[in-house]
Scaffold this motif. Structure first.
Motif, PDB file in Angstrom:
ATOM      1  N   PHE A 225      19.260   6.786 -15.335  1.00 51.19           N
ATOM      2  CA  PHE A 225      19.360   8.209 -14.998  1.00 51.19           C
ATOM      3  C   PHE A 225      17.998   8.893 -15.138  1.00 51.19           C
ATOM      4  O   PHE A 225      17.602   9.689 -14.281  1.00 51.19           O
ATOM      5  N   VAL A 226      17.287   8.572 -16.208  1.00 51.56           N
ATOM      6  CA  VAL A 226      15.965   9.176 -16.418  1.00 51.56           C
ATOM      7  C   VAL A 226      14.997   8.728 -15.332  1.00 51.56           C
ATOM      8  O   VAL A 226      14.251   9.540 -14.758  1.00 51.56           O
ATOM      9  N   LEU A 227      14.993   7.437 -15.026  1.00 54.47           N
ATOM     10  CA  LEU A 227      14.091   6.905 -14.007  1.00 54.47           C
ATOM     11  C   LEU A 227      14.326   7.567 -12.658  1.00 54.47           C
ATOM     12  O   LEU A 227      13.380   7.995 -11.978  1.00 54.47           O
ATOM     13  N   VAL A 228      15.593   7.647 -12.271  1.00 56.04           N
ATOM     14  CA  VAL A 228      15.897   8.251 -10.973  1.00 56.04           C
ATOM     15  C   VAL A 228      15.533   9.720 -10.943  1.00 56.04           C
ATOM     16  O   VAL A 228      15.001  10.234  -9.946  1.00 56.04           O
ATOM     17  N   SER A 229      15.768  10.419 -12.046  1.00 59.35           N
ATOM     18  CA  SER A 229      15.411  11.838 -12.121  1.00 59.35           C
ATOM     19  C   SER A 229      13.901  12.030 -11.938  1.00 59.35           C
ATOM     20  O   SER A 229      13.452  12.901 -11.192  1.00 59.35           O
ATOM     21  N   VAL A 230      13.121  11.171 -12.613  1.00 63.62           N
ATOM     22  CA  VAL A 230      11.662  11.268 -12.514  1.00 63.62           C
ATOM     23  C   VAL A 230      11.196  10.953 -11.097  1.00 63.62           C
ATOM     24  O   VAL A 230      10.342  11.649 -10.528  1.00 63.62           O
ATOM     25  N   LEU A 231      11.758   9.895 -10.511  1.00 61.02           N
ATOM     26  CA  LEU A 231      11.357   9.496  -9.158  1.00 61.02           C
ATOM     27  C   LEU A 231      11.721  10.555  -8.122  1.00 61.02           C
ATOM     28  O   LEU A 231      10.970  10.788  -7.177  1.00 61.02           O
ATOM     29  N   LEU A 232      12.878  11.184  -8.298  1.00 62.64           N
ATOM     30  CA  LEU A 232      13.281  12.244  -7.358  1.00 62.64           C
ATOM     31  C   LEU A 232      12.328  13.429  -7.445  1.00 62.64           C
ATOM     32  O   LEU A 232      11.989  14.050  -6.426  1.00 62.64           O
TER      33      LEU A 232
ATOM     34  N   GLN B 230       0.829  -1.206   0.000  1.00 64.42           N
ATOM     35  CA  GLN B 230       0.000   0.000   0.000  1.00 64.42           C
ATOM     36  C   GLN B 230       0.863   1.255   0.000  1.00 64.42           C
ATOM     37  O   GLN B 230       0.417   2.346  -0.346  1.00 64.42           O
ATOM     38  N   GLU B 231       2.140   1.099   0.395  1.00 65.06           N
ATOM     39  CA  GLU B 231       3.047   2.247   0.470  1.00 65.06           C
ATOM     40  C   GLU B 231       3.973   2.294  -0.739  1.00 65.06           C
ATOM     41  O   GLU B 231       5.055   2.872  -0.698  1.00 65.06           O
ATOM     42  N   LEU B 232       3.550   1.667  -1.833  1.00 65.25           N
ATOM     43  CA  LEU B 232       4.401   1.551  -3.019  1.00 65.25           C
ATOM     44  C   LEU B 232       4.377   2.835  -3.833  1.00 65.25           C
ATOM     45  O   LEU B 232       3.730   2.950  -4.862  1.00 65.25           O
ATOM     46  N   ASP B 233       5.077   3.860  -3.345  1.00 66.56           N
ATOM     47  CA  ASP B 233       5.235   5.090  -4.115  1.00 66.56           C
ATOM     48  C   ASP B 233       6.542   5.741  -3.703  1.00 66.56           C
ATOM     49  O   ASP B 233       7.120   5.434  -2.668  1.00 66.56           O
ATOM     50  N   ALA B 234       7.024   6.630  -4.527  1.00 68.90           N
ATOM     51  CA  ALA B 234       8.359   7.214  -4.329  1.00 68.90           C
ATOM     52  C   ALA B 234       8.443   8.082  -3.083  1.00 68.90           C
ATOM     53  O   ALA B 234       9.533   8.339  -2.570  1.00 68.90           O
ATOM     54  N   GLY B 235       7.309   8.549  -2.577  1.00 73.55           N
ATOM     55  CA  GLY B 235       7.343   9.415  -1.410  1.00 73.55           C
ATOM     56  C   GLY B 235       7.379   8.677  -0.096  1.00 73.55           C
ATOM     57  O   GLY B 235       7.675   9.263   0.945  1.00 73.55           O
TER      58      GLY B 235
END
Length: 421
Positions: A410-417, A239-244
């Motif tokens: 790099f793109v994935l991490v940038s988006v997630l950040l 249920q907590e599966l999000d980047a925040g």
């Protein structure tokens, strides 16, 4: 040689040498591995021709060179002790497991061993402590001894053998079907008790991949979305599966730091095992870990090792000889296809877990890669018409593939950040 290999796999997974008093301190694993290697040499069985063998040796060399390049000459000896046994096990399993019978035997052993670990976890969850004297984790998640002390590692093991148990279920006698069905249920319950999000996603990928192969992408997508919703209801961590979320946020930060390590040490990385010298939290991503610790050279080799293995099982599945014009090959292919699909699903589930875990050098991962390698070499003899893979012909394609995947990270991490912020 093969019985010794089975013994080595049992000791690697069940690990009685780490909790039975009479075995503690006895170098059981090295002894069995040495005996297996001696039997292999005595048998006169040469190294089969497959690109994974030289690639793994080259990757092993990069691990040692990376240690020296980062100022630790003693790291060569350290890697010989840590990763050397993995290389030996890979070579022997890939050379020995080239028949359906041997592969099914090894699968049976792995499924039964994983089921034992899951039963340990079930007892641990009920009483608070397992027969290994390992208590339930503080967060209520099951754990085992040694390399499976982390619940996520347990989950990855369960996911890896889950497709194998399903194949054994289809091929078993009435008693065997009951046994393997029981193993499947115990393994899936074990995944739930690990409460590992990566493992739950791995199970979903395995089931979704099978449905995709049988029913198409649309049906797999619909049922996959429904399965994800069910998993979220069953697991508080899903249920907590999000980047925040705090845990996910820490992982994304670790991925970012891993990419920064690669930028500062692009060729050979910061050295195997040195990730936590630069960041308090491990990478929590096997691809980022290899990239950070072994640089571009090691990453290309590791990607080649994985890529060729996926390519092999996919080649078997795509072959599809015509049943009318080539009935013999079609009959032989029909026998090999279920195992090829099983191994592909096992790889998919395992690397789904590996994407969220730092398990780039873990023995279980290389055991599965070795099984696939041995299977393909045997399938080429049994079917005929399957291509032999050569790095001279296809090796250079992995360089742009590596560059593309690094750019994707790099793109994935940038988006997630940005999402996290």
């Amino acid at each position: 040689m093969f019985p010794l290999i089975l013994c080595y796999v049992v000791l690697t997974i069940v690990r009685p040498q780490e909790y039975i008093p009479a075995l503690i301190g006895v170098p059981v694993l090295p002894i069995v591995l040495a005996l297996s290697f001696a039997a292999w040499i005595a048998s006169g069985t040469g190294r089969p021709r497959a690109p994974q063998f030289p690639i793994l040796l080259a990757f092993f060399a990069v691990l040692m060179v990376s240690e020296v390049a980062n100022g630790w000459v003693g790291g060569v000896k350290d890697q010989l002790g840590k990763f050397g046994p993995v290389v030996l096990a890979f070579f022997m399993i890939a050379a020995a497991c080239n028949t359906q019978r041997r592969i099914l035997t090894l699968m049976s052993v792995m499924v039964l061993c994983a089921t034992i670990l899951s039963l340990h976890g079930i007892g641990q969850a009920r009483s608070g402590i397992g027969w290994t004297d390992i208590p339930l984790g503080e967060d209520g998640r099951i754990q085992y001894v040694g390399i499976f002390n982390d619940p996520n590692d347990l989950g990855m093991l369960f996911v890896s053998v889950f497709p194998m148990a399903c194949l054994l279920l289809k091929r078993g006698s009435p008693f065997g079907k009951a046994l393997w069905l029981g193993c499947i249920l115990v393994l899936l319950y074990g995944v739930r008790l690990t409460n590992s999000r990566g493992a739950m996603l791995g199970v979903l990928v395995v089931i979704g991949g099978y449905i995709w192969y049988r029913r198409g992408a649309i049906v797999a997508g619909v049922l996959g979305a429904a399965g994800l919703a069910v998993m979220k209801m069953l697991s508080s961590r899903m249920q907590e599966l999000d980047a925040g979320e705090e845990s996910a946020s820490g992982r994304v930060d670790a991925w970012y730091e891993g990419l920064q390590m690669f930028k500062s040490h692009p060729l050979l990385g910061v050295g195997p095992g040195n990730f936590t010298d630069y960041n308090p939290l491990t990478a929590h991503n096997s691809f980022v870990l290899v990239l950070a610790e072994t640089g571009f050279v090691g990453y290309v080799l590791w990607l080649m090792l994985i890529g060729y293995t996926f390519w092999m099982v996919a080649t078997v599945l795509r072959l599809k000889p015509d049943p009318i014009t080539d009935p013999e090959r079609h009959a032989a292919w029909s026998v090999e296809r279920p195992m090829a699909l099983t191994l592909l699903l096992s790889l998919c589930g395992m690397f789904t877990c590996a994407f969220f875990l730092s398990r780039s050098y873990m023995i279980v991962l290389y055991v599965v890669l070795a099984i696939v390698t041995g299977f393909y070499l045997g399938a080429r003899e049994r079917i005929g018409g399957l291509p032999s893979f050569s790095m001279n012909e296809s090796g250079m394609r992995w360089v742009p593939a590596a560059i593309g995947s690094i750019a994707g990270l790099f793109v994935l991490v940038s988006v997630l950040l940005r999402t996290e912020g």
